[in-house]
Design an enzyme around this catalytic site. Structure first.
Site, PDB file in Angstrom:
ATOM      1  N   ASP A 385       0.907  -1.354  -0.120  1.00 53.75           N
ATOM      2  CA  ASP A 385       0.043  -0.039  -0.114  1.00 53.75           C
ATOM      3  C   ASP A 385       0.916   1.108  -0.080  1.00 53.75           C
ATOM      4  O   ASP A 385       2.092   1.117   0.589  1.00 53.75           O
ATOM      5  CB  ASP A 385      -0.796   0.037   1.311  1.00 53.75           C
ATOM      6  CG  ASP A 385      -1.615   1.408   1.599  1.00 53.75           C
ATOM      7  OD1 ASP A 385      -2.290   1.723   0.549  1.00 53.75           O
ATOM      8  OD2 ASP A 385      -1.350   2.011   2.516  1.00 53.75           O
ATOM      9  N   LYS A 386       0.449   2.298  -0.564  1.00 59.90           N
ATOM     10  CA  LYS A 386       1.296   3.638  -0.469  1.00 59.90           C
ATOM     11  C   LYS A 386       1.214   4.361   0.870  1.00 59.90           C
ATOM     12  O   LYS A 386       2.142   4.228   1.538  1.00 59.90           O
ATOM     13  CB  LYS A 386       0.847   4.307  -1.509  1.00 59.90           C
ATOM     14  CG  LYS A 386       1.657   5.707  -1.907  1.00 59.90           C
ATOM     15  CD  LYS A 386       1.553   6.652  -2.968  1.00 59.90           C
ATOM     16  CE  LYS A 386       0.061   7.507  -2.627  1.00 59.90           C
ATOM     17  NZ  LYS A 386       0.346   8.385  -1.467  1.00 59.90           N
ATOM     18  N   THR A 387      -0.265   4.822   1.081  1.00 61.59           N
ATOM     19  CA  THR A 387      -0.149   5.833   2.084  1.00 61.59           C
ATOM     20  C   THR A 387      -0.083   5.105   3.496  1.00 61.59           C
ATOM     21  O   THR A 387      -0.695   4.153   3.846  1.00 61.59           O
ATOM     22  CB  THR A 387      -1.561   6.500   1.954  1.00 61.59           C
ATOM     23  OG1 THR A 387      -1.796   7.037   0.774  1.00 61.59           O
ATOM     24  CG2 THR A 387      -1.733   7.553   3.172  1.00 61.59           C
ATOM     25  N   THR A 533      -2.824   1.542  -4.615  1.00 57.89           N
ATOM     26  CA  THR A 533      -3.088   2.721  -3.810  1.00 57.89           C
ATOM     27  C   THR A 533      -4.437   3.249  -4.360  1.00 57.89           C
ATOM     28  O   THR A 533      -4.665   3.053  -5.601  1.00 57.89           O
ATOM     29  CB  THR A 533      -1.947   3.821  -3.813  1.00 57.89           C
ATOM     30  OG1 THR A 533      -2.535   4.950  -3.331  1.00 57.89           O
ATOM     31  CG2 THR A 533      -1.730   4.176  -5.334  1.00 57.89           C
ATOM     32  N   GLY A 534      -5.198   3.772  -3.550  1.00 60.47           N
ATOM     33  CA  GLY A 534      -6.313   4.792  -3.778  1.00 60.47           C
ATOM     34  C   GLY A 534      -6.048   6.027  -4.374  1.00 60.47           C
ATOM     35  O   GLY A 534      -6.959   6.581  -4.721  1.00 60.47           O
ATOM     36  N   LYS A 561      -9.003  -3.507  -4.404  1.00 69.22           N
ATOM     37  CA  LYS A 561      -7.771  -4.089  -3.970  1.00 69.22           C
ATOM     38  C   LYS A 561      -7.641  -5.401  -4.093  1.00 69.22           C
ATOM     39  O   LYS A 561      -6.819  -6.104  -4.313  1.00 69.22           O
ATOM     40  CB  LYS A 561      -7.224  -3.378  -2.747  1.00 69.22           C
ATOM     41  CG  LYS A 561      -6.986  -1.747  -2.866  1.00 69.22           C
ATOM     42  CD  LYS A 561      -6.328  -1.296  -1.617  1.00 69.22           C
ATOM     43  CE  LYS A 561      -5.963   0.100  -1.711  1.00 69.22           C
ATOM     44  NZ  LYS A 561      -5.215   0.654  -0.476  1.00 69.22           N
ATOM     45  N   ASP A 579      -1.780  -0.700   5.752  1.00 65.40           N
ATOM     46  CA  ASP A 579      -2.070  -0.240   7.165  1.00 65.40           C
ATOM     47  C   ASP A 579      -3.369   0.153   7.185  1.00 65.40           C
ATOM     48  O   ASP A 579      -3.911   0.520   8.433  1.00 65.40           O
ATOM     49  CB  ASP A 579      -1.113   0.886   7.562  1.00 65.40           C
ATOM     50  CG  ASP A 579      -1.319   2.220   6.786  1.00 65.40           C
ATOM     51  OD1 ASP A 579      -1.929   2.122   5.517  1.00 65.40           O
ATOM     52  OD2 ASP A 579      -1.404   3.033   7.504  1.00 65.40           O
ATOM     53  N   ASP A 583      -7.141  -1.540   3.048  1.00 60.56           N
ATOM     54  CA  ASP A 583      -6.353  -2.564   2.758  1.00 60.56           C
ATOM     55  C   ASP A 583      -6.723  -3.803   3.509  1.00 60.56           C
ATOM     56  O   ASP A 583      -6.231  -4.928   3.040  1.00 60.56           O
ATOM     57  CB  ASP A 583      -4.819  -2.202   3.417  1.00 60.56           C
ATOM     58  CG  ASP A 583      -4.475  -1.163   2.877  1.00 60.56           C
ATOM     59  OD1 ASP A 583      -4.653  -0.831   1.712  1.00 60.56           O
ATOM     60  OD2 ASP A 583      -3.830  -0.185   3.714  1.00 60.56           O
TER      61      ASP A 583
END
Length: 686
Positions: A385-387, A533-534, A561, A579, A583
């Site tokens: 995941d990115k954020t 990522t969103g 996802k 996180d 997710d």
């Protein structure tokens, strides 16, 4: 990214087996949410089973102490010797209690395996303790000549109870993922009827109701804004790193956090129809559809059970046909059974798990699912995941661009002074940059928030503004740095005096410094690294290029996802590292779900492994530890079963003609030696 309010479609995927009893974990509800996941109550049964194993272990362990103290062989090893009246019957009495009370789960498990024709560990344990108990009892009661081995029986039951307790604990907490999801929703709402505001449970809301969402509160249900304007933080739900502006006609998601403005919201969905409820359903489906895999210990137990029962029966019959006495034939068969007792087999995996778990904790890892941890050694792709995982999940200044010959300090300090009075994430990023540089922040007078545009105020008699590009009112900023920042998907704001731009600030979600090292190391180890990522494609592309990722998916909604993970699983074994609530379905869907510990509770509870230090570099540590742990497990299982190749024929009496005969006591010693070797080998993992 687009506003993610379309209902997510459910999907079923395969993941990992849950240990100990194949029990489906419970899915509870939060008070007043109107979301009631199914399966309520089953988790309590699982917890009761865990507590029951622990009680039986403690009672059996306490009763084992007098058995060991009163056993002549143990006394001889300890260099002491004493007797009490009726010593053999006292030992018999304690052993009977241990056999019936401590051995009850295995005896009932044996009955179940026979009914379902799936013999395994329970069958082997039940056969071993029953043969040991019946033979020893017959010796004490005078039906058979020989020597009993109640102490081996007692310690066997103790070890197997402890092993099963350790195994069952690894699956506890699976149901808490859904409980945590539900707890995101507030329990009460401010319902508006006939111009009066009343506090009501969220479960009482119906479609068409109007609710007031005050600054800083959570949106109670999905709805449409009918009045007011505010920045709404949906990061925990959609993965959107920046707060989104919501005003009249915009839709909002239940569970999102309102910003500084008040909103009046028309309820459009309640209960199971809400966005969050459907995310809950996705997690539930993924959990229930997890494939059931048979672990190495059970496969070894099956082979050992068949071998022990078959060879024991053949040994008994063979010696009787050969004309030997019944006592001799029974002793040979019992020795075979005893030497096959799964002391070492029962400890082979739990001991390695205990050691590796301790090592993992020291390296910032928390292992929640043993089978997933073992499966990590076979992964091909790591999806991040990115954020909050690869990035810090907060806005930071990536570049300060002074204009008109000014220095960085001359534009950053006044901008921070104005933004210090704002709660907006962009404002916090500018203030943090100034503080980090040790700048003196001046005082501001006549401060004013410009709705949807920025802030303004007076500093040393100068009227200054920090505004978004839309508030420049035709002021041209001819700076290539600004254009580059925008092309990377970064947010740019400006410090303005009258019609003159004094400086510009590019802000973005800050990439974790350790993320670069993590991706580099994982790629060196042969893994493909991807991002899910969103966030917008522009932002995601910039981060992927910065980190050197192999591929990325952007503008992906939570239910999508899980679908993306399924796509990658068609040709690869996949780990998901994330996180956020968004997710959770992907973490459960992946072959191995890895959560950043500083993230939301639901990500932690939906994952198989938690990175306690929130350091993505620990993913590489996890892969290495998984490989080494599995190797130790394989070695232990090989030894725990392999020594039987030599010991079983000797126990059966194949060298009887040469004067070599193993008694039950010698068989028990060999069994104990194998246990010690397994324990030492597990410790060598350190």
């Amino acid at each position: 990214m687009s506003n993610p309010h379309s209902p997510p479609s459910g999907g079923r995927g395969e993941s990992h087996a849950m240990a100990a009893g194949d029990q489906t974990m419970a899915h509870h509800t939060g008070p007043g949410t109107g979301i009631t996941p199914p399966g309520h109550g089953e988790g309590h049964n699982h917890a009761a089973m865990l507590a029951d194993y622990w009680r039986r272990f403690i009672v059996s362990l306490i009763l084992t102490i007098p058995i060991l103290a009163l056993t002549p062989e143990v006394q001889e090893l300890a260099g002491v010797g004493f007797m009490i009246p009726g010593q053999a019957f006292v030992v018999f009495l304690f052993a009977t209690v241990i056999y019936l009370y401590g051995g009850w789960p295995f005896l009932t498990g044996f009955a179940k395996e026979v009914r379902t024709r799936s013999i395994g560990m329970m069958t082997l344990i039940a056969v071993a303790i029953t043969v040991a108990y019946v033979y020893s009892a017959s010796v004490v009661l005078g039906f058979t000549a020989g020597m009993g081995f109640f102490w081996e029986l007692a310690t066997l039951i103790d070890i197997m109870l402890l092993g099963h307790f350790i195994e069952m604990r690894s699956v506890m907490g699976a149901s808490r993922a859904l409980e945590t999801l539900v707890r995101i929703m507030p329990s009460e709402a401010h319902r508006i009827r006939e111009s009066e505001i009343a506090e009501v449970p969220v479960s009482d809301l119906v479609v068409g109701d109007l609710v007031l969402v005050r600054p800083g509160e959570k949106v109670p249900v999905d709805g449409e804004v009918t009045a007011g304007e505010s920045d709404v933080n949906e990061a925990m739900l959609t993965g959107e790193s920046r707060p989104v502006r919501r005003g009249r006609g915009d839709r909002v998601i239940g569970g999102a956090i309102n910003g500084a403005g008040a909103l009046t919201v028309l309820v459009t969905a309640t209960g199971a129809e809400t966005y969050l409820a459907q995310v809950v359903e996705l997690v539930r489906q993924a959990q229930e559809s997890r494939s059931r895999t048979q672990d190495l210990a059970n496969r070894a137990a099956f082979l050992l059970t068949v071998t022990a029962v078959t060879v024991g029966a053949v040994t008994l019959a063979g010696w009787l046909v050969a004309g030997e006495a019944l006592a001799f034939a029974v002793e040979r068969a019992v020795t075979v059974m005893v030497i096959c007792c799964p002391h070492a087999l029962g400890l082979a995996v739990p001991l390695v798990v205990a050691v590796s778990t301790s090592l993992a904790a020291g390296n910032g890892l928390l292992i929640r699912d043993r089978q997933a941890f073992e499966a990590a050694r076979n992964l091909d792709v790591i999806v991040f995941d990115k954020t909050g995982t690869l990035t810090e999940g907060r806005f930071g200044v990536t570049e300060t661009m002074p204009q008109a010959g000014l220095s960085i300090e001359e534009v950053l300090a006044p901008a921070a002074a104005l933004e210090r009075l704002s709660e907006h994430p962009i404002a916090q990023g500018i203030v943090a940059e100034a503080v980090g540089r040790g700048l003196t922040i001046p005082e501001v007078t006549n401060f004013q928030a410009l709705a949807g545009r920025g802030v303004e105020g007076e500093i040393d008699g100068r009227r200054l503004r920090v505004v978004s590009p839309g508030a420049l009112e035709g002021v041209d900023v001819a700076d290539e740095r600004v254009q580059r920042a925008r092309s990377r998907g970064e947010t740019v704001v400006f410090l303005v005096e009258d019609d003159r731009v004094l400086g510009a600030f590019a802000l973005a979600d800050i990439v974790r410094p350790e993320a670069r090292a993590a991706v580099t190391e994982l790629k060196r180890m042969g893994y493909r690294c991807m991002m899910l990522t969103g966030d917008s494609r522009t932002v995601a592309g910039a981060v992927a290029q910065d980190l050197g990722l192999d591929d990325f998916y952007a503008e992906v909604l939570p239910h999508e996802k899980a679908e993306r993970i399924r796509e990658v699983q068609q040709h690869s074994r996949v780990a998901m590292v994330g996180d956020g609530v968004n997710d959770a379905p992907a973490l459960v869907q992946a072959d191995v779900g890895i959560a950043i510990g500083a993230g939301t509770d639901v990500a932690v509870e939906s994952a198989d492994i938690v990175l306690v230090r929130s350091d993505p570099r620990d993913v590489a540590h996890l892969m290495r530890l998984s490989q080494r742990t599995y190797r130790k497990m394989a070695e232990n299982l090989l030894w725990a079963t392999g020594y039987n190749v030599v010991a079983i024929p000797l126990a059966a009496g194949v060298l009887y003609g040469a004067g070599i005969v193993l008694t039950p006591a010698i068989g028990a010693v060999l069994m104990s030696v194998s246990t010690v070797i397994v324990a030492i080998n597990a410790r060598l993992l350190r």
